[in-house]
Design a protein around this motif. Structure first.
Motif, PDB file in Angstrom:
ATOM      1  N   ILE A 177      20.414  -3.141  59.792  1.00 55.94           N
ATOM      2  CA  ILE A 177      20.462  -2.832  58.411  1.00 55.94           C
ATOM      3  C   ILE A 177      18.990  -2.956  58.062  1.00 55.94           C
ATOM      4  O   ILE A 177      18.434  -2.141  57.249  1.00 55.94           O
ATOM      5  CB  ILE A 177      21.174  -3.897  57.484  1.00 55.94           C
ATOM      6  N   LEU A 178      18.031  -3.970  58.653  1.00 51.94           N
ATOM      7  CA  LEU A 178      16.840  -4.090  58.287  1.00 51.94           C
ATOM      8  C   LEU A 178      15.816  -3.394  59.040  1.00 51.94           C
ATOM      9  O   LEU A 178      14.679  -2.871  58.488  1.00 51.94           O
ATOM     10  CB  LEU A 178      16.311  -5.522  58.406  1.00 51.94           C
ATOM     11  N   ALA A 179      16.258  -2.764  60.101  1.00 51.06           N
ATOM     12  CA  ALA A 179      15.051  -2.110  60.737  1.00 51.06           C
ATOM     13  C   ALA A 179      14.670  -0.975  60.167  1.00 51.06           C
ATOM     14  O   ALA A 179      15.481  -0.058  59.619  1.00 51.06           O
ATOM     15  CB  ALA A 179      15.754  -1.777  62.199  1.00 51.06           C
ATOM     16  N   GLY A 180      13.292  -0.383  60.182  1.00 51.86           N
ATOM     17  CA  GLY A 180      12.865   0.889  59.624  1.00 51.86           C
ATOM     18  C   GLY A 180      12.619   0.505  58.350  1.00 51.86           C
ATOM     19  O   GLY A 180      11.980   1.811  57.714  1.00 51.86           O
ATOM     20  N   LYS A 181      12.780  -0.441  57.358  1.00 47.53           N
ATOM     21  CA  LYS A 181      12.651  -0.403  56.232  1.00 47.53           C
ATOM     22  C   LYS A 181      11.171  -0.948  55.748  1.00 47.53           C
ATOM     23  O   LYS A 181      10.821  -1.772  56.492  1.00 47.53           O
ATOM     24  CB  LYS A 181      13.650  -1.278  55.505  1.00 47.53           C
ATOM     25  N   THR A 182      10.874  -0.434  54.770  1.00 51.21           N
ATOM     26  CA  THR A 182       9.366  -0.932  54.192  1.00 51.21           C
ATOM     27  C   THR A 182       9.693  -2.419  53.470  1.00 51.21           C
ATOM     28  O   THR A 182      10.536  -2.794  53.185  1.00 51.21           O
ATOM     29  CB  THR A 182       8.757  -0.055  53.412  1.00 51.21           C
ATOM     30  N   GLU A 183       8.418  -2.973  53.341  1.00 47.56           N
ATOM     31  CA  GLU A 183       8.362  -4.140  52.426  1.00 47.56           C
ATOM     32  C   GLU A 183       8.661  -3.999  51.090  1.00 47.56           C
ATOM     33  O   GLU A 183       8.937  -2.862  50.651  1.00 47.56           O
ATOM     34  CB  GLU A 183       6.921  -4.868  52.491  1.00 47.56           C
ATOM     35  N   GLY A 184       9.009  -4.909  50.414  1.00 48.26           N
ATOM     36  CA  GLY A 184       9.490  -5.153  48.969  1.00 48.26           C
ATOM     37  C   GLY A 184      10.796  -5.227  48.931  1.00 48.26           C
ATOM     38  O   GLY A 184      11.562  -6.131  48.786  1.00 48.26           O
ATOM     39  N   VAL A 185      11.301  -3.892  48.747  1.00 41.96           N
ATOM     40  CA  VAL A 185      12.973  -3.812  48.515  1.00 41.96           C
ATOM     41  C   VAL A 185      13.505  -4.446  49.982  1.00 41.96           C
ATOM     42  O   VAL A 185      14.479  -5.253  49.901  1.00 41.96           O
ATOM     43  CB  VAL A 185      13.477  -2.144  48.429  1.00 41.96           C
ATOM     44  N   ALA A 186      12.999  -4.191  51.294  1.00 44.29           N
ATOM     45  CA  ALA A 186      13.525  -4.717  52.333  1.00 44.29           C
ATOM     46  C   ALA A 186      13.797  -6.542  52.316  1.00 44.29           C
ATOM     47  O   ALA A 186      14.157  -6.866  52.890  1.00 44.29           O
ATOM     48  CB  ALA A 186      12.790  -4.343  53.493  1.00 44.29           C
TER      49      ALA A 186
ATOM     50  N   ALA B 206      16.425 -11.400  52.417  1.00 45.01           N
ATOM     51  CA  ALA B 206      16.928 -12.527  51.699  1.00 45.01           C
ATOM     52  C   ALA B 206      18.213 -12.639  51.493  1.00 45.01           C
ATOM     53  O   ALA B 206      19.083 -13.522  51.537  1.00 45.01           O
ATOM     54  CB  ALA B 206      16.030 -12.911  50.413  1.00 45.01           C
ATOM     55  N   SER B 207      18.718 -11.434  50.727  1.00 43.51           N
ATOM     56  CA  SER B 207      20.161 -11.359  50.238  1.00 43.51           C
ATOM     57  C   SER B 207      20.972 -11.367  51.411  1.00 43.51           C
ATOM     58  O   SER B 207      22.172 -12.272  51.610  1.00 43.51           O
ATOM     59  CB  SER B 207      20.476 -10.125  49.747  1.00 43.51           C
ATOM     60  N   LEU B 208      20.885 -10.760  52.695  1.00 38.87           N
ATOM     61  CA  LEU B 208      21.603 -10.947  53.791  1.00 38.87           C
ATOM     62  C   LEU B 208      21.584 -12.340  54.550  1.00 38.87           C
ATOM     63  O   LEU B 208      22.575 -12.661  55.142  1.00 38.87           O
ATOM     64  CB  LEU B 208      20.904  -9.762  55.036  1.00 38.87           C
ATOM     65  N   GLY B 209      20.509 -12.963  54.154  1.00 41.53           N
ATOM     66  CA  GLY B 209      20.313 -14.195  54.696  1.00 41.53           C
ATOM     67  C   GLY B 209      21.451 -15.526  54.179  1.00 41.53           C
ATOM     68  O   GLY B 209      21.836 -16.243  54.815  1.00 41.53           O
TER      69      GLY B 209
ATOM     70  N   LEU C 288       7.109  -7.954  59.835  1.00 43.01           N
ATOM     71  CA  LEU C 288       7.007  -9.449  60.113  1.00 43.01           C
ATOM     72  C   LEU C 288       7.500 -10.055  58.952  1.00 43.01           C
ATOM     73  O   LEU C 288       8.033 -11.034  58.790  1.00 43.01           O
ATOM     74  CB  LEU C 288       5.694  -9.641  60.489  1.00 43.01           C
ATOM     75  N   GLY C 289       6.855  -9.638  57.488  1.00 44.41           N
ATOM     76  CA  GLY C 289       7.196 -10.394  56.341  1.00 44.41           C
ATOM     77  C   GLY C 289       8.719 -10.179  55.792  1.00 44.41           C
ATOM     78  O   GLY C 289       9.338 -11.263  55.290  1.00 44.41           O
ATOM     79  N   VAL C 290       9.291  -9.084  56.313  1.00 45.86           N
ATOM     80  CA  VAL C 290      10.754  -9.055  56.027  1.00 45.86           C
ATOM     81  C   VAL C 290      11.663 -10.130  56.969  1.00 45.86           C
ATOM     82  O   VAL C 290      12.676 -10.548  56.585  1.00 45.86           O
ATOM     83  CB  VAL C 290      11.462  -7.545  56.550  1.00 45.86           C
ATOM     84  N   THR C 291      11.188  -9.864  58.103  1.00 43.30           N
ATOM     85  CA  THR C 291      11.662 -11.083  58.910  1.00 43.30           C
ATOM     86  C   THR C 291      11.660 -12.483  58.612  1.00 43.30           C
ATOM     87  O   THR C 291      12.602 -13.233  58.248  1.00 43.30           O
ATOM     88  CB  THR C 291      11.059 -11.187  60.574  1.00 43.30           C
ATOM     89  N   PHE C 292      10.436 -12.863  58.022  1.00 45.68           N
ATOM     90  CA  PHE C 292      10.386 -14.134  57.232  1.00 45.68           C
ATOM     91  C   PHE C 292      11.026 -14.257  56.340  1.00 45.68           C
ATOM     92  O   PHE C 292      11.918 -15.369  56.044  1.00 45.68           O
ATOM     93  CB  PHE C 292       8.790 -14.533  57.084  1.00 45.68           C
ATOM     94  N   SER C 293      11.343 -13.415  55.285  1.00 43.68           N
ATOM     95  CA  SER C 293      12.309 -13.532  54.090  1.00 43.68           C
ATOM     96  C   SER C 293      13.684 -13.945  54.636  1.00 43.68           C
ATOM     97  O   SER C 293      14.504 -14.822  54.050  1.00 43.68           O
ATOM     98  CB  SER C 293      12.343 -12.290  53.404  1.00 43.68           C
ATOM     99  N   PHE C 294      14.123 -13.239  55.668  1.00 40.80           N
ATOM    100  CA  PHE C 294      15.321 -13.394  56.456  1.00 40.80           C
ATOM    101  C   PHE C 294      15.434 -14.910  56.756  1.00 40.80           C
ATOM    102  O   PHE C 294      16.358 -15.667  56.520  1.00 40.80           O
ATOM    103  CB  PHE C 294      16.067 -12.581  57.381  1.00 40.80           C
TER     104      PHE C 294
END
Length: 329
Positions: A74-83, A88-91, A115-121
């Protein structure tokens, strides 16, 4: 099913009377410090465990749709911001804790998740989960639970976005950077409804079976605070009028080794003794999101500079949350 729920509800509604009855059987004065502590313990323990069992079962079924592989896809290939918002919602709805940090982190990096998206999760998953929200709801009501949900999501989203903007990919450990990438989109889901129900029961067995000692320990500490700490003592130490209360709460929380199950009963007792809501929420967030054990685990994949930056950004967000809510509420 209806009969089971009726029995469950009947038992739940009788817990206050049950706790008073237990105290009446013991050779202690119900109005004494010890009597108040014992009554607190025998009311909160079955209440929390009953609510937790029900919620974990439902979340176990929901979690069956969000395996690590599906989450990465779900998260792969998505850009920052919305991702970051999606991560965080998936977390919130995934059952991963700090002990899962390294394998999840590696899997996300291999799948090309920023990396930033990974940290949000990774911030949201341990901090905002069914255990935390169930305990908050059971002890404080839906408004506080919703407040914590909103605050936790905000900290996870903003912190992840800032960390992504800092472009610190070079501060991943070398062996992590050199790992081969793979296609995360090739994910299949063939689970039947009966298997998802079984997943719910399995979640109850694993999660409740794992956290009940923390619940008992946290409620025991909360009971001692409830029974023995003088009124308004916490207002002097963790009140909204003490400017250093929020950073002190964060510094106390980071080295603690516990989780939501253990810290929330303590939070309840602190609030009852006059501690400010913003300070207590900052304490709780630091315990769950910045615990020393998780930092030690993440050190296997992050270089020291990135670990320090991660702690600084997240702690800054938690600090802001504490001060804002002490000022507003």
């Amino acid at each position: 099913m209806t009969l089971s729920f009726a029995i469950w509800f009947g038992i739940y509604k009788s817990l206050i009377a049950f706790s008073h009855w237990v105290v009446s059987l013991l050779p202690i004065d119900p109005k004494s410090h010890l009597g108040g502590a014992v009554q607190f313990f025998f009311y909160d323990t079955p209440k929390v465990l009953m609510l937790l069992t029900g919620i974990v079962f439902v979340m176990g079924m929901i979690n069956s749709y969000f395996t690590p592989e599906r989450t990465r896809a779900i998260l792969a290939g998505k850009t920052e911001g919305v991702a970051n918002v999606a991560a965080a919602s998936l977390g919130v709805v995934t059952p991963f804790c700090s002990c899962s940090a390294v394998p999840l982190f590696i899997g996300f990096v291999q799948a090309g998740v920023p990396l930033g998206v990974t940290f949000s999760f990774l911030i949201a998953a341990p901090m905002i989960n069914e255990v935390a929200l169930t305990l908050l709801f059971s002890l404080f009501g839906w408004k506080i639970a919703a407040l914590y949900l909103g605050l936790g999501l905000s900290v996870a989203i903003v912190s992840g976005f800032i960390l992504g903007r800092l472009k610190m990919e070079n501060y991943l450990e070398d062996w992590v950077q050199q790992m081969p990438k793979y296609d995360a989109d090739k994910v299949t889901d063939t689970m039947t409804l009966s298997e998802r129900i079984e997943s719910g029961f399995q979640s109850v067995k694993e999660i409740v079976g794992k956290v009940w000692p923390y619940i008992l320990g946290g409620i025991a500490v909360g009971a001692l605070i409830h029974g023995y700490v003088p009124e308004n003592f916490m207002a002097k130490l963790m009140g909204k009028d003490v400017w250093w209360s929020v950073p002190l709460a964060i510094l106390i929380g980071i080295p603690m080794y516990t989780n939501a199950a253990g810290v929330i009963p303590i939070v309840q007792a602190l609030l009852a003794k006059g501690a400010a809501l913003g300070t207590v929420l900052a304490f709780m967030m630091s315990v769950i999101a910045l615990s020393l054990p998780e930092m030690i685990i993440l050190r296997k994949v992050l270089k020291l500079r990135l670990i320090i930056t991660f702690i600084g950004v997240v702690a800054g967000g938690i600090l802001l949350v504490g001060y804002v809510f002490n000022a507003v509420l």
